[in-house]
Write a protein that holds these residues in place. Structure first.
Motif, PDB file in Angstrom:
ATOM      1  N   PRO A 187      -7.579  10.176   5.977  1.00 49.25           N
ATOM      2  CA  PRO A 187      -6.211  10.686   5.841  1.00 49.25           C
ATOM      3  C   PRO A 187      -5.187   9.561   6.082  1.00 49.25           C
ATOM      4  CG  PRO A 187      -7.512  11.973   7.416  1.00 49.25           C
ATOM      5  CD  PRO A 187      -8.296  10.748   7.113  1.00 49.25           C
ATOM      6  N   GLU A 188      -3.996   9.721   5.503  1.00 48.96           N
ATOM      7  CA  GLU A 188      -3.002   8.646   5.597  1.00 48.96           C
ATOM      8  C   GLU A 188      -2.599   8.294   7.026  1.00 48.96           C
ATOM      9  OE1 GLU A 188      -0.731  10.085   1.762  1.00 48.96           O
ATOM     10  OE2 GLU A 188       0.117   8.193   2.491  1.00 48.96           O
ATOM     11  N   VAL A 230      -1.113   3.854  -1.832  1.00 47.01           N
ATOM     12  CA  VAL A 230      -1.301   4.564  -0.555  1.00 47.01           C
ATOM     13  C   VAL A 230      -1.691   3.559   0.532  1.00 47.01           C
ATOM     14  CG1 VAL A 230      -2.783   6.228   0.668  1.00 47.01           C
ATOM     15  CG2 VAL A 230      -1.871   6.788  -1.616  1.00 47.01           C
ATOM     16  N   LEU A 231      -2.606   2.665   0.209  1.00 51.36           N
ATOM     17  CA  LEU A 231      -3.021   1.652   1.186  1.00 51.36           C
ATOM     18  C   LEU A 231      -1.860   0.741   1.551  1.00 51.36           C
ATOM     19  CD1 LEU A 231      -6.601   0.473   0.097  1.00 51.36           C
ATOM     20  CD2 LEU A 231      -5.940   2.292   1.678  1.00 51.36           C
ATOM     21  N   ASP A 232      -1.044   0.393   0.553  1.00 45.20           N
ATOM     22  CA  ASP A 232       0.077  -0.504   0.828  1.00 45.20           C
ATOM     23  C   ASP A 232       1.060   0.154   1.789  1.00 45.20           C
ATOM     24  OD1 ASP A 232       1.520  -2.923   0.513  1.00 45.20           O
ATOM     25  OD2 ASP A 232       2.931  -1.849  -0.777  1.00 45.20           O
ATOM     26  N   GLU A 233       1.376   1.429   1.527  1.00 44.53           N
ATOM     27  CA  GLU A 233       2.331   2.108   2.411  1.00 44.53           C
ATOM     28  C   GLU A 233       1.791   2.260   3.822  1.00 44.53           C
ATOM     29  OE1 GLU A 233       4.122   5.638   0.800  1.00 44.53           O
ATOM     30  OE2 GLU A 233       4.550   4.568  -1.069  1.00 44.53           O
ATOM     31  N   ALA A 234       0.465   2.331   3.946  1.00 48.76           N
ATOM     32  CA  ALA A 234      -0.129   2.452   5.275  1.00 48.76           C
ATOM     33  C   ALA A 234      -0.230   1.105   5.987  1.00 48.76           C
ATOM     34  CB  ALA A 234      -1.514   3.091   5.160  1.00 48.76           C
ATOM     35  N   GLY A 235       0.095   0.033   5.273  1.00 51.29           N
ATOM     36  CA  GLY A 235       0.041  -1.294   5.901  1.00 51.29           C
ATOM     37  C   GLY A 235      -1.317  -1.967   5.804  1.00 51.29           C
ATOM     38  N   LEU A 254      -2.802  -4.359  -9.186  1.00 51.22           N
ATOM     39  CA  LEU A 254      -3.357  -5.717  -9.020  1.00 51.22           C
ATOM     40  C   LEU A 254      -2.253  -6.692  -8.625  1.00 51.22           C
ATOM     41  CD1 LEU A 254      -5.887  -5.820 -12.003  1.00 51.22           C
ATOM     42  CD2 LEU A 254      -6.426  -5.691  -9.561  1.00 51.22           C
ATOM     43  N   GLN A 255      -1.089  -6.502  -9.212  1.00 51.38           N
ATOM     44  CA  GLN A 255       0.043  -7.363  -8.863  1.00 51.38           C
ATOM     45  C   GLN A 255       0.404  -7.196  -7.382  1.00 51.38           C
ATOM     46  OE1 GLN A 255       3.411  -6.777 -11.454  1.00 51.38           O
ATOM     47  NE2 GLN A 255       4.672  -8.155 -10.204  1.00 51.38           N
ATOM     48  N   LEU A 256       0.367  -5.933  -6.938  1.00 53.75           N
ATOM     49  CA  LEU A 256       0.678  -5.631  -5.531  1.00 53.75           C
ATOM     50  C   LEU A 256      -0.354  -6.290  -4.598  1.00 53.75           C
ATOM     51  CD1 LEU A 256       2.696  -3.889  -3.919  1.00 53.75           C
ATOM     52  CD2 LEU A 256       1.140  -1.948  -4.221  1.00 53.75           C
ATOM     53  N   ILE A 257      -1.619  -6.207  -4.988  1.00 51.41           N
ATOM     54  CA  ILE A 257      -2.691  -6.794  -4.173  1.00 51.41           C
ATOM     55  C   ILE A 257      -2.467  -8.303  -4.037  1.00 51.41           C
ATOM     56  CG2 ILE A 257      -5.176  -7.311  -4.138  1.00 51.41           C
ATOM     57  CD1 ILE A 257      -5.596  -4.549  -5.561  1.00 51.41           C
TER      58      ILE A 257
END
Ligand SMILES: [Zn+2]
Length: 436
Positions: A187-188, A230-235, A254-257
């Protein structure tokens, strides 16, 4: 120790440097000189004759579940959902801590014989895995896998945190990451807590993401964001984070990664076996995303070798694009080492004075390596693991003349056969989690 008269191969430039002596002192490459130049050796220091052999930096397995060697061949010819729900997550209910020790040791033996010197392992009971890697001499990064839901998850999370605190600085060869399983199970709020704990404890992260298009579609429908978002927003997306698979990541993902400094572990064989074709590799390389090769667990991938992973990665990319010019040798071979940099081992995969002495000697005197129009083509497409002659990790010889120096294969065979049959015999009806 000196490796004398070797030919160094560089996968990133597809170049060779013949006739060199490589002087190793403690766990570092001290000097690289033309063969015959005087090197002062302390008394009793060994000299390995590397004439006719190729010297390369050790290979990195960027994503694996090593102790799943215990389930090798036990879940075949089924869909991904059946693989999880009807097999693996039933067997793993009866996994005991000590099983992970033996399963990891078996996997470490396999990796060393395949020229893999470093692995990013994501599994349970990592205190046991730590002991196995310590005994094997391999380098590893260990992430204790946690779901963040289901029965007893708080206790497992507490165990994982305690392990991470206690083991993170116990041995410089063995590092620790936090290992939330995936955004489709965790869960987030739990993902956010994990990212905060990583920040607080100075740890890296290792997680699965976007393995199938259906995961992305469901995430968009239910959360309005892709799993990577979702992973990005969770840090979770940050330097040192290993994202396993990311097969269905969008180009924007991919750009975000890349912007966040995370890396992707590409494990093609597992996907080929499940009949899941994708073109992640050429898309990620085009975007400049750091990509390392992984094997996933031997319950899906069956092996832990990175030369085979490289070969499968090339097959997958060429087939997915229906273009033989995709995933060229010079693009694929460097990925055999790139996981080291994703894991924060600066310079891993380069062989120069000052490098860590994690090295592999390949002996090309086997039929599959002859003749030699292109040694790099032979390595990617025809080398067998029997060509792995010597493996050195942290300055210590762990494989000599194709044989393990410290590990007893007969004992490993006996112990792991006992455990493997117990896991299948005592599997309950209910899986420990549900994949949907
Ligand atoms: Zn995995």
């Amino acid at each position: 120790m000196v490796l004398s008269n070797a030919t160094i191969l560089d996968f990133s430039t597809l170049s060779r440097r013949p006739a060199v002596d490589v002087h190793i002192q403690a766990n570092r490459v001290r000097r690289i000189v033309p063969t015959g130049a005087a090197i002062q050796l302390d008394a009793g220091q060994p000299r390995i004759d590397a004439s006719g052999m190729y010297l390369i930096p050790g290979l990195v397995n960027t994503h694996c579940h090593t102790a799943m060697s215990l389930q090798r061949g036990a879940a075949e010819d089924c869909t991904l959902a059946d693989w999880f729900n009807r097999r693996i997550w039933r067997f793993e209910r009866s996994l005991r801590p000590q099983d992970v020790y033996w399963g990891t040791l078996l996997g470490a033996a396999e990796m060393l014989l395949a020229g893999v010197t470093c692995a990013a392992d994501h599994y349970f009971h990592m205190d046991q895995a730590w002991k196995a890697y310590r005994a094997s001499g391999m380098r590893a990064d260990l992430a204790w896998a946690v779901f963040g839901v289901g029965e007893d998850w708080q206790r497992r999370w507490a165990q994982a945190l305690e392990f991470s605190r206690e083991y993170t600085r116990k041995d410089p060869r063995l590092t620790v990451s936090l290992g939330p399983h995936s955004p489709y199970i965790c869960p987030e709020p739990f993902l956010r807590r994990t990212a905060e704990a990583a920040e607080e404890l100075g740890l890296k992260l290792h997680i699965h993401v976007s393995e199938e298009p259906v995961q992305v579609e469901r995430s968009l429908a239910e959360k309005g964001r892709t799993p990577v978002q979702v992973l990005d927003e969770a840090g979770i997306l940050r330097p040192g984070t290993v994202l396993a698979h990311a097969a269905a990541a969008t180009d924007a993902d991919l750009q975000l990664i890349r912007e966040r400094g995370a890396g992707v572990a590409h494990c093609a064989k597992t996907f080929l076996k499940f009949g899941l074709m994708h073109d992640l590799l050429p898309r990620a390389l085009a975007q400049g995303v750091p990509v390392g090769l992984g094997t996933d667990g031997p319950a899906s991938n069956n092996t832990l070798g990175i030369f085979e992973a490289a070969r499968c990665a090339a097959f997958m990319a060429k087939s997915a694009r229906a273009d033989a010019r995709t995933a060229r040798i010079g693009e694929v071979l460097p990925l055999c080492h790139r996981g080291g940099e994703i894991l924060g081992l600066a310079g891993y995969g380069r062989l120069e004075e000052g490098s860590l002495a994690d090295l592999v000697l390949l002996d090309p005197r086997t039929p599959a390596m002859m003749p030699e129009h292109d040694v790099f083509a032979n390595i990617l497409y025809s080398l067998g693991e029997r060509s792995v002659h010597t493996v050195i990790v942290d300055g210590e010889v762990l494989v000599r003349d194709g044989r393990l120096v410290h590990l007893d294969l007969e004992e490993l065979a006996r112990k792991t056969a006992e455990i493997a049959s117990r896991l299948i015999r005592s599997a309950g009806e209910e899986p420990m989690q549900v994949y949907r």
